[in-house]
Scaffold this motif. Structure first.
Motif, mmCIF file in Angstrom:
data_model
loop_
_atom_site.group_PDB
_atom_site.id
_atom_site.type_symbol
_atom_site.label_atom_id
_atom_site.label_comp_id
_atom_site.label_asym_id
_atom_site.label_seq_id
_atom_site.Cartn_x
_atom_site.Cartn_y
_atom_site.Cartn_z
ATOM 1 N N ASP A 11 0.828 -1.203 0.000
ATOM 2 C CA ASP A 11 0.000 0.000 0.000
ATOM 3 C C ASP A 11 0.865 1.256 0.000
ATOM 4 O O ASP A 11 0.557 2.235 -0.692
ATOM 5 N N ALA A 12 1.957 1.250 0.758
ATOM 6 C CA ALA A 12 2.845 2.406 0.812
ATOM 7 C C ALA A 12 3.501 2.643 -0.544
ATOM 8 O O ALA A 12 3.624 3.788 -0.989
ATOM 9 N N ILE A 13 3.907 1.589 -1.218
ATOM 10 C CA ILE A 13 4.519 1.708 -2.543
ATOM 11 C C ILE A 13 3.490 2.245 -3.546
ATOM 12 O O ILE A 13 3.790 3.146 -4.338
ATOM 13 N N ALA A 14 2.274 1.706 -3.508
ATOM 14 C CA ALA A 14 1.216 2.164 -4.415
ATOM 15 C C ALA A 14 0.890 3.632 -4.167
ATOM 16 O O ALA A 14 0.704 4.405 -5.118
ATOM 17 N N TYR A 15 0.836 4.030 -2.905
ATOM 18 C CA TYR A 15 0.540 5.425 -2.564
ATOM 19 C C TYR A 15 1.632 6.349 -3.099
ATOM 20 O O TYR A 15 1.352 7.390 -3.677
ATOM 21 N N LYS A 16 2.889 5.953 -2.922
ATOM 22 C CA LYS A 16 4.010 6.757 -3.402
ATOM 23 C C LYS A 16 3.962 6.898 -4.924
ATOM 24 O O LYS A 16 4.149 7.991 -5.465
ATOM 25 N N ALA A 17 3.691 5.791 -5.620
ATOM 26 C CA ALA A 17 3.598 5.834 -7.081
ATOM 27 C C ALA A 17 2.463 6.754 -7.520
ATOM 28 O O ALA A 17 2.625 7.558 -8.440
ATOM 29 N N ALA A 18 1.317 6.651 -6.878
ATOM 30 C CA ALA A 18 0.177 7.495 -7.223
ATOM 31 C C ALA A 18 0.497 8.965 -6.974
ATOM 32 O O ALA A 18 0.132 9.837 -7.768
ATOM 33 N N THR A 19 1.196 9.251 -5.886
ATOM 34 C CA THR A 19 1.577 10.622 -5.567
ATOM 35 C C THR A 19 2.480 11.198 -6.651
ATOM 36 O O THR A 19 2.318 12.341 -7.069
ATOM 37 N N ILE A 20 3.412 10.401 -7.136
ATOM 38 C CA ILE A 20 4.318 10.854 -8.188
ATOM 39 C C ILE A 20 3.553 11.133 -9.479
ATOM 40 O O ILE A 20 3.751 12.163 -10.128
ATOM 41 N N VAL A 21 2.646 10.245 -9.843
ATOM 42 C CA VAL A 21 1.858 10.431 -11.069
ATOM 43 C C VAL A 21 1.010 11.687 -10.969
ATOM 44 O O VAL A 21 0.960 12.498 -11.899
ATOM 45 N N VAL A 22 0.349 11.878 -9.838
ATOM 46 C CA VAL A 22 -0.498 13.069 -9.658
ATOM 47 C C VAL A 22 0.346 14.328 -9.742
ATOM 48 O O VAL A 22 -0.040 15.304 -10.395
ATOM 49 N N ARG A 23 1.516 14.327 -9.125
ATOM 50 C CA ARG A 23 2.408 15.492 -9.171
ATOM 51 C C ARG A 23 2.814 15.798 -10.607
ATOM 52 O O ARG A 23 2.803 16.947 -11.045
ATOM 53 N N LEU A 24 3.164 14.763 -11.368
ATOM 54 C CA LEU A 24 3.561 14.973 -12.764
ATOM 55 C C LEU A 24 2.397 15.478 -13.606
ATOM 56 O O LEU A 24 2.577 16.350 -14.469
ATOM 57 N N LEU A 25 1.217 14.946 -13.369
ATOM 58 C CA LEU A 25 0.054 15.411 -14.123
ATOM 59 C C LEU A 25 -0.270 16.859 -13.775
ATOM 60 O O LEU A 25 -0.594 17.658 -14.647
ATOM 61 N N LYS A 26 -0.171 17.209 -12.494
ATOM 62 C CA LYS A 26 -0.435 18.592 -12.089
ATOM 63 C C LYS A 26 0.597 19.531 -12.680
ATOM 64 O O LYS A 26 0.282 20.652 -13.060
ATOM 65 N N LYS A 27 1.832 19.082 -12.774
ATOM 66 C CA LYS A 27 2.903 19.901 -13.340
ATOM 67 C C LYS A 27 2.587 20.295 -14.777
ATOM 68 O O LYS A 27 2.942 21.368 -15.226
ATOM 69 N N HIS A 28 1.906 19.410 -15.489
ATOM 70 C CA HIS A 28 1.625 19.659 -16.897
ATOM 71 C C HIS A 28 0.247 20.258 -17.138
ATOM 72 O O HIS A 28 -0.174 20.398 -18.270
ATOM 73 N N ASN A 29 -0.470 20.605 -16.063
ATOM 74 C CA ASN A 29 -1.726 21.331 -16.223
ATOM 75 C C ASN A 29 -1.411 22.757 -16.635
ATOM 76 O O ASN A 29 -0.381 23.305 -16.253
ATOM 77 N N GLY A 30 -2.294 23.348 -17.378
ATOM 78 C CA GLY A 30 -2.121 24.748 -17.726
ATOM 79 C C GLY A 30 -2.398 25.636 -16.522
ATOM 80 O O GLY A 30 -2.904 25.197 -15.497
ATOM 81 N N ASP A 31 -2.054 26.914 -16.635
ATOM 82 C CA ASP A 31 -2.302 27.851 -15.550
ATOM 83 C C ASP A 31 -3.788 28.030 -15.287
ATOM 84 O O ASP A 31 -4.179 28.489 -14.225
ATOM 85 N N ASP A 32 -4.618 27.692 -16.250
ATOM 86 C CA ASP A 32 -6.057 27.850 -16.086
ATOM 87 C C ASP A 32 -6.665 26.722 -15.260
ATOM 88 O O ASP A 32 -7.857 26.721 -14.982
ATOM 89 N N GLY A 33 -5.858 25.744 -14.838
ATOM 90 C CA GLY A 33 -6.344 24.667 -13.980
ATOM 91 C C GLY A 33 -7.079 23.565 -14.713
ATOM 92 O O GLY A 33 -7.594 22.652 -14.089
ATOM 93 N N LYS A 34 -7.139 23.627 -16.020
ATOM 94 C CA LYS A 34 -7.811 22.575 -16.780
ATOM 95 C C LYS A 34 -6.970 21.315 -16.767
ATOM 96 O O LYS A 34 -5.758 21.354 -16.552
ATOM 97 N N THR A 35 -7.623 20.211 -17.009
ATOM 98 C CA THR A 35 -6.883 18.953 -17.073
ATOM 99 C C THR A 35 -5.990 18.955 -18.300
ATOM 100 O O THR A 35 -6.292 19.594 -19.310
ATOM 101 N N PRO A 36 -4.878 18.253 -18.229
ATOM 102 C CA PRO A 36 -3.960 18.241 -19.367
ATOM 103 C C PRO A 36 -4.566 17.526 -20.567
ATOM 104 O O PRO A 36 -5.432 16.670 -20.421
ATOM 105 N N VAL A 37 -4.086 17.867 -21.736
ATOM 106 C CA VAL A 37 -4.515 17.189 -22.955
ATOM 107 C C VAL A 37 -3.843 15.827 -22.990
ATOM 108 O O VAL A 37 -2.624 15.720 -22.866
#
Length: 86
Positions: A11-37
């Protein structure tokens, strides 16, 4: 020597992986807060000028999500991340 993992470890490994993915996806969101393409494996491969098979092999190098519950679910990649790394 094999390492035994407890359910808590997994569970800890899965949580860490999910956290990394979410961080990367948020990094690539536009300034308008929309979801990435998001683009398909075929479109991602075309952006990088490689085959879809090769794209699946190197999928871990790029922010992506798997759509579907099957083992071979559809991969969707963050378009801006692909262009940024091209």
């Amino acid at each position: 020597m094999p390492i035994e993992l407890t359910a808590k470890d997994i569970d800890a490994i899965a949580y860490k992986a999910a956290t990394i993915v979410v961080r990367l996806l948020k990094k690539h969101n536009g300034d308008d807060g929309k979801t990435p393409v998001m683009v398909s494996t075929k479109e991602a491969a075309a952006i990088l000028h490689i085959s879809p098979g090769r794209m699946r092999q190197i999928a871990g190098r790029f922010p992506h999500v798997k759509q579907g519950n099957s083992k071979q679910g559809k991969l969707l990649f963050v378009k801006d991340a692909l262009i940024e790394n091209y």
